[in-house]
Design a protein around this motif. Structure first.
Motif, short mmCIF file in Angstrom:
data_model
loop_
_atom_site.label_atom_id
_atom_site.label_comp_id
_atom_site.label_asym_id
_atom_site.label_seq_id
_atom_site.Cartn_x
_atom_site.Cartn_y
_atom_site.Cartn_z
N ALA A 57 0.85 -1.37 -0.22
CA ALA A 57 0.02 -0.10 0.13
C ALA A 57 0.90 1.29 -0.09
CB ALA A 57 -0.91 0.09 1.15
N GLU A 58 2.05 1.26 0.68
CA GLU A 58 2.66 2.58 0.76
C GLU A 58 3.70 2.46 -0.70
OE1 GLU A 58 5.22 2.24 4.28
OE2 GLU A 58 3.68 3.40 5.38
N ILE A 59 4.01 1.46 -1.15
CA ILE A 59 4.63 1.44 -2.41
C ILE A 59 3.52 2.12 -3.42
CG2 ILE A 59 5.59 0.27 -4.56
CD1 ILE A 59 6.61 -1.53 -2.50
N MET A 60 2.19 1.92 -3.49
CA MET A 60 1.18 2.29 -4.38
C MET A 60 1.12 3.78 -4.07
SD MET A 60 0.60 -0.14 -6.31
CE MET A 60 -0.77 0.66 -7.21
N LEU A 61 0.99 4.33 -2.88
CA LEU A 61 0.90 5.53 -2.51
C LEU A 61 2.23 6.33 -3.06
CD1 LEU A 61 -0.65 8.08 -1.38
CD2 LEU A 61 0.32 7.48 0.85
N LEU A 62 3.36 5.89 -2.86
CA LEU A 62 4.44 6.52 -3.45
C LEU A 62 4.48 6.62 -4.99
CD1 LEU A 62 7.36 7.74 -3.04
CD2 LEU A 62 8.14 5.03 -3.12
N SER A 63 4.04 5.68 -5.60
CA SER A 63 4.07 5.66 -7.10
C SER A 63 2.90 6.55 -7.44
CB SER A 63 3.43 4.11 -7.59
OG SER A 63 4.43 3.25 -7.11
N PHE A 64 1.76 6.81 -6.85
CA PHE A 64 0.78 7.86 -7.04
C PHE A 64 1.50 9.34 -7.10
CE2 PHE A 64 -2.18 11.04 -5.77
CZ PHE A 64 -3.07 11.09 -6.79
N ILE A 65 2.22 9.43 -6.08
CA ILE A 65 2.79 10.97 -5.93
C ILE A 65 3.99 10.91 -7.10
CG2 ILE A 65 4.45 12.18 -4.36
CD1 ILE A 65 3.22 10.59 -1.74
N ALA A 66 4.68 10.03 -7.42
CA ALA A 66 5.76 10.35 -8.50
C ALA A 66 5.00 10.52 -9.78
CB ALA A 66 6.68 9.04 -8.46
N LEU A 67 4.02 9.76 -9.99
CA LEU A 67 3.38 9.92 -11.10
C LEU A 67 2.57 11.09 -11.32
CD1 LEU A 67 2.17 8.29 -13.84
CD2 LEU A 67 0.19 7.69 -12.43
#
Length: 368
Positions: free
Chosen positions: A256-266
């Motif tokens: 879940a934290e990786i997905m949130l980080l990916s969203f921020i980067a995207l």
């Protein structure tokens, strides 16, 4: 009496139509899913745990007055960590360093010194073997210059002391870089081509004839990109985890934290795409502008190799790039069990980049 026009429903209709178009685009699927998966498969099958560079540390009790110590420190292929004993213990357990070297006096005339290594199970055995070969070469070099064929300055203890540690695999380094590759490619190329074509084909101009606000038009298109790339991220992580044992320390929480980080980067990377779509005068000009943004980051941001492998003068440039901080944060979260809050430095840099990029995007964005 007719009801009030719903901007939200209009935005979701745009999102739905755009999402269908993305899934029907071969280039979107290839760059976002196929290419990263190909790299993951290649590196996944090549090896199970090779490290990119050899980093060591010296035990605090090491004798530094002998010729072995400066000779080892001067080797270009070895990075010496200057951290404290507590930090070195943590780095050793997590596989950040290959070994801790201890050079001690034997009390004998031949050999006067003994070299011992302390490593962990998180370190690739091949790196230990490489380090041992380097140390034996250092001993042989000093013997050739100073000692006879019978005498030797030191002996290397082949019994490496190992402490418990998490196994670090090649995929634990490669997958974060490939996910960053996918997000950056889609954010820049996908958004740039999309909005340029919408302007060129007068689609945006036709939207003006509808009651849909401009902000909802952009949001609708952006949300479709975000949904597609989040699905892509899920596929990449699942393939890495279930096939090649990519480490997710805390399971679903880490995911879940990786997905949130990916969203921020995207969100940040899409800002680059808005800028490219605005400055390009024609469709053929988009790839050169997009490559100016993506190519340096693919090569210098730790996507395929650790930035420690680059020359010292180049590393500060590498650490400025936003993709570097995404890769670093993701590796820390996935393998070391860090949280997003503990990655505040990387998130801060990404936040600064986001503010700067969107400030430029708002100034350069064109509707016609």
């Amino acid at each position: 009496m007719k009801g009030k026009y719903s901007q939200f429903r209009a935005m979701m209709a745009i999102t739905k139509g755009s999402l269908r178009a993305i899934f029907r685009s071969p280039s979107a699927v290839i760059f976002s899913i196929a290419f990263p998966l190909i790299f993951i498969l290649v590196f996944g099958f090549i090896g199970g745990g090779s490290r990119v560079s050899i980093t060591v540390a010296f035990d605090r009790q090491t004798d530094t007055t002998n010729p072995l110590y400066p000779a080892i420190r001067s080797i270009a292929g070895i990075n010496v960590s200057p951290k404290s004993a507590e930090e070195l213990q943590e780095d050793l357990e997590k596989g950040r360093i290959t070994a801790v070297i201890n050079i001690s006096k034997t009390g004998l005339e031949n050999p006067p010194y003994r070299i011992s290594l302390t490593s962990s199970e998180a370190t690739n055995p091949q790196n230990i073997q490489v380090l041992q070969s380097i140390l034996n070469a250092v001993i042989a070099g000093i013997n050739q210059r100073t000692y006879t064929n019978i005498q030797t300055i030191a002996v290397l203890n082949n019994n490496v002391k190992k402490i418990p540690g998490r196994v670090y695999r090649t995929i634990d380094f490669i997958l974060p870089g490939q996910l960053g590759f996918s997000l950056l490619s889609a954010g820049v190329f996908g958004v740039a081509f999309l909005f340029f074509n919408l302007r060129q084909q007068l689609v945006l101009k036709r939207f003006y004839a509808t009651p849909v606000r401009r902000s909802y038009i952009v949001l609708g298109e952006a949300i479709s990109r975000v949904i597609f790339q989040m699905l892509t991220a899920v596929i990449i992580i699942c393939v890495g985890h279930f096939i090649f044992k990519f480490t997710l320390v805390h399971g679903l929480t880490t995911f879940a934290e990786i997905m949130l980080l990916s969203f921020i980067a995207l969100v940040l990377f899409m800002g680059f795409g808005f800028i490219v779509s605005s400055v390009a005068k024609n469709e053929s000009a988009i790839p050169p502008f997009a490559n100016l943004v993506t190519l340096p980051q693919f090569l210098l941001a730790g996507t395929f190799f650790s930035i420690e492998a680059f020359p010292t003068w180049l590393q500060p440039i590498c650490r400025v790039l936003p993709l570097t901080h995404f890769n670093t944060a993701m590796r820390n979260i996935a393998f070391e069990g860090a949280t997003l809050a503990s990655c505040w430095k990387e998130l801060g840099v990404l936040g600064i980049w986001t503010v700067v990029v969107y400030a430029i995007a708002f100034r350069t964005f064109k509707w016609e």
